[in-house]
Enzyme design. Sequence first.
Site, PDB file in Angstrom:
ATOM      1  N   ASP A  12       0.862  -1.182   0.000  1.00 44.92           N
ATOM      2  CA  ASP A  12       0.000   0.000   0.000  1.00 44.92           C
ATOM      3  C   ASP A  12       0.900   1.234   0.000  1.00 44.92           C
ATOM      4  OD1 ASP A  12      -2.150   1.676   0.125  1.00 44.92           O
ATOM      5  OD2 ASP A  12      -2.789   1.106   2.141  1.00 44.92           O
ATOM      6  N   ASP A 106      -2.698   2.473  -6.201  1.00 42.30           N
ATOM      7  CA  ASP A 106      -1.705   2.560  -5.128  1.00 42.30           C
ATOM      8  C   ASP A 106      -1.646   1.341  -4.208  1.00 42.30           C
ATOM      9  OD1 ASP A 106      -4.179   3.058  -4.018  1.00 42.30           O
ATOM     10  OD2 ASP A 106      -3.482   4.631  -2.680  1.00 42.30           O
ATOM     11  N   GLU A 107      -2.335   0.251  -4.538  1.00 37.51           N
ATOM     12  CA  GLU A 107      -2.206  -0.930  -3.691  1.00 37.51           C
ATOM     13  C   GLU A 107      -2.456  -2.197  -4.491  1.00 37.51           C
ATOM     14  OE1 GLU A 107      -5.167  -1.631  -0.624  1.00 37.51           O
ATOM     15  OE2 GLU A 107      -6.494  -0.142  -1.527  1.00 37.51           O
TER      16      GLU A 107
END
Length: 365
Positions: A12, A106-107
């Site tokens: 993350d 983003d993860e």
Amino acid sequence: MISDGRKIIHIDMDAFYASVEQRDDPALRGRPVAVGGSALRGVVAAASYEARKFGVRSAMPSVTAKRLCPELVFVRPRFDVYKAVSRQIRAIFLDYTPLVEPLSLDEAYLDVTENLKHMRSATLIAAEIRARILAETGLTASAGISYNKFLAKQASDQMKPNGQFVITPDMGADFAAALPVGKFHGIGPATTKRMNALGIFTGADLKARSPEFLAHHFGKAGPYFHAIAQGRDGRRVVPDRPRKSIGSETTFREDLSAPGPLEEGVAEQAAEVWHHCERFGLTGRTVTVKIKFADFQIVTRSHTTAAPVANLAELTRESIALLRGAFPLPKPIRLIGVTLSNLGGIALPAPVDQLALDLGGHCPY
């Protein structure tokens, strides 16, 4: 101990959008930053850690964020930049395993049980990936390592920002038992309230109820809730899930009522959607226009075409026709969106078969 020997990493990125902006503009470093919105209207898309100290969060109305943090700096989002950085990060992941399941820009989840580096420790893999992300992008990431997706995601929250945490098979059941039910995958605010009304506040409370009791009150999700309360989650890491829709929306700087500017706004969102369609080799048959009025009431209008939308001109024409169907407007509009669903066309890349590597038996975390 409940484990099938899998090693899952959840990566993350730390305050991704805001961190990219602070990386690219030295004047923003160390300052509270909100990406998206403005001091007067809109919604915060992301907040830097400096802003989060004041209680600023994503999806918060900008006026609320400014009230909480008078020094807050609003920055317009640059999604093309965020996507480019996300591709850099994805390339790093794929150096270690083909089993990468992105959740957003983003993860992502990575299954490193058998990996391309022949590394036996998922903890060391996570540390190496984080170091490479920092070296190649200038950004920090946090990681969670465990034997299933649920616990790996929980673990990545434990040492944020710029840290990592491991939940081993021996720790899983106790860790899940101590969690508030609102932290469990699939349990949102409404379900949390229902569980609390039944005296279920923690994973331990959830585990103490029978699967039959939970199925009676929560339907098919009941047995799943019972399983994750014991630290069990059988969901696999699935690379490149097929998209169900492609959409884009924008909040206007001021509420609009005139047809001309509204149609321009719809055309801009249609262009953004079609850009993504071309990128992913997809098109669709159902066009939906979303309208959010000044009082936050939301309405949608949809039309399914006989054949897939062929080009940007057709998508724009369909979108504007749906907008015109909403006139005369009962009140001004603050947000407009366009979505294309019922997708088809060129398929997304198929999952790559997991490589069978002999790592010499059970591997440490």
